[in-house]
Scaffold this active site. Structure first.
Site, PDB file in Angstrom:
ATOM      1  N   LYS A 578       2.400  20.339  41.674  1.00 55.89           N
ATOM      2  CA  LYS A 578       3.048  21.147  42.713  1.00 55.89           C
ATOM      3  C   LYS A 578       4.541  20.881  42.864  1.00 55.89           C
ATOM      4  CE  LYS A 578      -0.173  19.580  45.484  1.00 55.89           C
ATOM      5  NZ  LYS A 578      -1.277  19.267  44.571  1.00 55.89           N
ATOM      6  N   GLU A 605      -1.706  28.608  39.595  1.00 53.98           N
ATOM      7  CA  GLU A 605      -2.755  28.937  40.560  1.00 53.98           C
ATOM      8  C   GLU A 605      -3.316  27.695  41.221  1.00 53.98           C
ATOM      9  OE1 GLU A 605      -4.561  30.825  42.991  1.00 53.98           O
ATOM     10  OE2 GLU A 605      -4.218  32.295  41.410  1.00 53.98           O
ATOM     11  N   VAL A 608      -2.383  25.510  44.750  1.00 47.98           N
ATOM     12  CA  VAL A 608      -2.981  25.708  46.079  1.00 47.98           C
ATOM     13  C   VAL A 608      -4.448  26.066  45.907  1.00 47.98           C
ATOM     14  CG1 VAL A 608      -2.889  26.987  48.247  1.00 47.98           C
ATOM     15  CG2 VAL A 608      -0.776  26.567  46.969  1.00 47.98           C
ATOM     16  N   GLY A 663     -12.455  10.665  44.025  1.00 44.82           N
ATOM     17  CA  GLY A 663     -11.391  11.430  43.380  1.00 44.82           C
ATOM     18  C   GLY A 663     -10.780  12.518  44.221  1.00 44.82           C
ATOM     19  N   GLU A 666      -5.129  11.305  45.933  1.00 44.62           N
ATOM     20  CA  GLU A 666      -4.293  10.795  44.853  1.00 44.62           C
ATOM     21  C   GLU A 666      -4.440   9.268  44.809  1.00 44.62           C
ATOM     22  OE1 GLU A 666      -2.553  12.567  42.775  1.00 44.62           O
ATOM     23  OE2 GLU A 666      -2.806  14.521  43.716  1.00 44.62           O
ATOM     24  N   ASP A 677       1.529  16.729  50.871  1.00 43.06           N
ATOM     25  CA  ASP A 677       0.840  17.593  49.903  1.00 43.06           C
ATOM     26  C   ASP A 677       0.559  18.968  50.515  1.00 43.06           C
ATOM     27  OD1 ASP A 677      -0.550  17.815  47.270  1.00 43.06           O
ATOM     28  OD2 ASP A 677      -2.285  18.144  48.549  1.00 43.06           O
ATOM     29  N   LYS A 681       2.014  22.878  49.609  1.00 47.76           N
ATOM     30  CA  LYS A 681       1.143  24.034  49.372  1.00 47.76           C
ATOM     31  C   LYS A 681       1.526  25.225  50.245  1.00 47.76           C
ATOM     32  CE  LYS A 681      -2.806  21.252  47.860  1.00 47.76           C
ATOM     33  NZ  LYS A 681      -4.167  20.771  48.167  1.00 47.76           N
ATOM     34  N   GLY A 796     -11.109  18.415  43.642  1.00 46.70           N
ATOM     35  CA  GLY A 796     -12.038  17.909  42.645  1.00 46.70           C
ATOM     36  C   GLY A 796     -11.580  18.284  41.238  1.00 46.70           C
TER      37      GLY A 796
END
Length: 814
Positions: A578, A605, A608, A663, A666, A677, A681, A796
């Site tokens: 991003k 894509e 976000v 997971g 980060e 983050d 977005k 994920g």
């Protein structure tokens, strides 16, 4: 009678010569056969080298001569039975002595005329034809050797002599009328003048010899035996998918040969063309292969027969107002080049007569520049025309076919296909017969252009995608797994051939130009070289593959700074990183502009909502004329997971730890928990909706205590989540008391944006958002009351990889 010609590669070794003898033997059962041979592979170059060194007074010519001597003696000993070797070796040594004496003379006087050069290089064919004829006799073939110098008569233009056909045909016909042997062996390339001086027929002269023989004896067919199975749809060294052309016309063959199809020398066709004698290109090393049949009219009616090219060309342009309407201008230009023996491969002229553009060999460019500027010095001094412009390192690519004229849109398809792959077309030429469309391109684009055009015209519309993948961790590993699983499906159903050409992790990078085996990439990557992203970029651009895609699976800022350099090279960029799209607005706009300018998709894509079609939906809304008025969203799968699992029985620190293990966060959870983050977005969505916004313009109402915000390291940060447990518990208890659930919400409304932790009541669409799901509400002029809602898994490795994969497929389907 059949005429068979075998090139240098076909007679390069005793093993190959035995293959030749078998082919000749099979053909001689039913036909009388004339066999024309070239020098042993590489010998002509050695002869030229020895002559050049001798002329320079360099005694190394003796080493070249020694190599020639050893090569031929070795072949004799391997081919001829011991009891027959003595006489053959004696004759070879006699010929070698004459060659040595000639070279010594050149060495002593330091002079090498074209006449003497012809005498030197002629020995290559004289050696090979004699040895092969003797080998045939030793295998009990009814064979005889005839020196072509006694048959073919030429003028005195040494090194590229013109044949005197009336005398040559008479000689050939007289000989073959009297000949009783089943097989006649003849050296190619060599001839003699009317005065009896040794001459040669120039480049491709052995093909020419065979054609002259075939024409003179009215042969049933001329077979050119080489190391490939015919003329190919494109050069197979550049285009792996190229295949032999079964049938082609004389005109098509001449066009392809002129533009670099080296299996046939263009003048070869002329002697057999008038008598309509078929030519068949065959493979010495695969004698059963069908090869290519060249006749007056091809049995194959496809509009395009082949794609060919000439490398190492220069484009020269002469222009100026003083050229307009001046009779004889072109004559002066091309006359001065012709008188200096400079060959022109392509010509194009503006209809205004303001400029003439033509292509010649790179090697002639500097000489041509001086010649032209001298010829037009008067006009240049008076500014009537400009000095000639020279552009080197170009190539000519040509699409050839007799039936192009009756098919509309061939040129349009050719140029649009090249344009889509950013192959710049510098000049175009098309003859009135429309059998050939030629274009001048940069030399570096040859491979891309050939593969792109071959795919368009010959490969059943299969599109090849070449991926350069940076990052093979959770997301990258899942992406490779998905590509491997779907490769055959994409080929069968979407006509997409997806190849991974390069991979990197944090330490290594690995390239395989033919495509990495995705069953075994984990073992291949450690064998690669040390990671160097600048070198990685150079390798990608040097390969210059069509439909190249740079795939960034990292969250690395330095990698994101490379996007512009890839887009400028017409390499598409697909990324889940991003940082680039949330960097300063000028950089964001620049990347979008570069994507348009260089026809290189820039798709993100997964920036976000991972695999959710959020950005794509937003783009479609804007493109269709709708206008976004407000966006409300839960955009962090990590934070949604955390607050869905945080309760009175599980501490906040424990939930964050669990999110990391699964997971969802980060490696540095501060990126997620700080809200940065989510800010990135919503910033990207705001920009994609058409609003100029910077990250610093977004209000961030952080739920973290001061101690967490001030933590210097990840361990220190995680420790504060425990020490500040009361702070987090208070937030949860307050929401629970209000019968609300906690959600970290991003909002964009009338050009302003904010993010923060909100208490969501039970009647709100966000209330029942489970697990790590994301949800976005788009309020637009068309959806003012009931918003357009997109909801689903937003975090994920699997879904992020699927989003990247979808972007890759989107490029393939474009």
């Amino acid at each position: 009678m059949k005429v068979l010609k075998f090139g240098g590669s076909s007679v390069a070794s005793s093993e190959n010569i035995n293959k030749v003898i078998r082919i000749v033997k099979e053909n001689s059962f039913k036909n009388n056969v004339a066999v024309v041979v070239s020098a042993l592979g590489g010998v002509t170059d050695l002869l030229l080298e020895s002559g050049k060194l001798a002329c320079e007074g360099n005694e190394d010519y003796k080493n070249s001569f020694k190599t020639i001597e050893e090569r031929h003696i070795e072949v004799v000993r391997e081919l001829i039975p011991v009891n027959g070797q003595s006489s053959v070796l004696g004759q070879i040594k006699l010929m070698l002595n004459k060659l040595e004496n000639t070279l010594e003379g050149v060495f002593l006087i330091n002079e090498l005329s074209a006449k003497t050069s012809d005498k030197i290089v002629s020995y290559g064919e004289l050696f090979s034809s004699y040895i092969i004829a003797e080998a045939m006799k030793s295998k009990e073939l009814d064979a005889v050797l005839k020196n072509s110098q006694e048959l073919i008569v030429t003028d005195e233009n040494f090194s590229n002599a013109a044949v005197i056909f009336n005398k040559t045909e008479k000689n050939i016909q007289n000989f073959f009328n009297k000949n009783k042997a089943k097989v006649v062996m003849l050296p190619g390339f060599v001839a003699k003048t009317e005065q009896g001086e040794v001459s040669t027929l120039g480049r491709g002269g052995s093909d020419y010899t065979a054609a002259i023989i075939a024409s003179s004896v009215d042969a049933s067919i001329l077979e050119i035996w080489t190391d490939v199975s015919g003329m190919f749809t494109a050069n197979p060294k550049f285009v792996r998918q190229a295949f032999p052309i079964k049938s082609i016309s004389y005109q098509e063959a001449m066009e392809l040969s002129h533009f670099g199809a080296k299996v046939l020398y263009p003048p070869t066709i002329q002697p057999v063309l008038e008598k309509e004698i078929p030519i068949c290109i065959k493979n010495t090393f695969d004698a059963k292969a069908e090869g290519t049949l060249i006749t007056k009219v091809s049995s194959n009616h496809e509009p395009i027969k082949g794609i060919s090219h000439i490398e190492n060309m220069a484009l020269l342009t002469l222009e100026g107002s003083g050229m307009i309407g001046i009779p004889g201008f072109s004559k002066r230009l091309f006359g001065c080049l012709a008188s200096n023996k400079i060959n022109i491969s392509l010509i194009t002229q503006a209809s205004s007569e303001h400029s003439i553009c033509f292509a010649i060999s790179n090697n002639d460019a500097e000489r041509a520049e001086n010649i032209i500027n001298d010829e037009f010095s008067y006009e240049i001094e008076r500014n009537k025309i400009d000095p000639v412009i020279v552009e080197k390192d170009k190539a000519i690519i040509a699409v050839v076919g007799d039936n192009m004229k009756s098919h509309q849109g061939i040129s349009g398809k050719m140029f649009s296909t090249l344009g889509k792959n950013n192959v710049n077309i510098i000049a175009i030429a098309q003859g009135a017969s429309e059998k050939n469309i030629s274009a001048v391109i940069d030399h570096k684009d040859i491979k891309k252009a050939l593969n792109t055009l071959h795919s368009e015209f010959f490969e059943n519309q299969t599109k090849q995608l070449n991926l350069f993948v940076v990052g093979v961790g959770n997301v990258g590993g899942k992406l490779l797994e998905q590509i491997k699983q779907q490769q055959q499906y994409l080929l069968d159903n979407l006509k997409l051939q997806v190849r991974v050409i390069a991979l990197t992790n944090s330490k290594k990078m690995y390239f395989n130009e033919d495509g990495i085996d995705l069953e075994n990439w984990q073992n291949q990557l450690p064998k690669g070289e040390a990671l160097d992203m600048d070198l990685f970029h150079k390798k990608v651009t040097d390969l210059n593959y069509r439909n190249s895609i740079f795939v960034d699976n990292t969250a690395n800022e330095n990698v994101s700074k490379l996007y512009a350099s890839y887009l400028k090279e017409s390499v598409a960029v697909v990324t889940c990183n991003k940082i680039a799209c949330s960097s300063n607005y000028t950089n964001y706009l620049n990347l979008k502009q570069l994507a348009r300018e260089y026809n290189a998709p820039f798709l993100f894509e997964t920036n976000v909502g991972a695999g959710l079609p959020i950005i794509d939906t937003l783009k479609n809304l804007i493109a269709s004329g709708d206008k976004v008025t407000k966006i409300q969203a839960v955009l962090s799968g990590s934070l949604n997971f955390v607050f869905n699992n945080f309760n009175s029985e599980t501490s906040f620190a424990e939930v964050v730890d669990q999110a990391g293990i699964q997971g969802y966060t980060e490696p540095d959870p501060r990126i997620d928990l700080s809200g940065v983050d989510v800010m990135r977005k919503i910033l990207i969505l705001a920009r994609e909706s058409g609003t100029k916004l910077e990250l610093s313009d977004i209000e961030n109402d952080s739920f973290l205590p001061k101690a967490s915000l001030d933590a210097d390291s990840v361990p220190d940060f995680l420790e504060t989540l425990k020490s500040e447990a009361a702070h987090f518990n208070k937030i949860y208890e307050k929401a629970a008391a209000n019968d609300c659930r906690l959600k970290f919400v991003a909002e964009f409304d009338n050009g302003k944006s904010k993010v923060g932790l909100n208490e969501i009541p039970s009647d709100h669409p966000f209330y029942n958002l489970d697990g790590s799901d994301n949800i976005v509400l788009f309020f637009t002029e068309r959806y003012p009351i009931q918003p357009l809602i997109i909801k689903g898994a937003g975090a994920g490795a699997d879904v992020t990889a699927s989003g990247l994969f979808a972007d890759i497929i989107r490029i393939g389907n474009n």
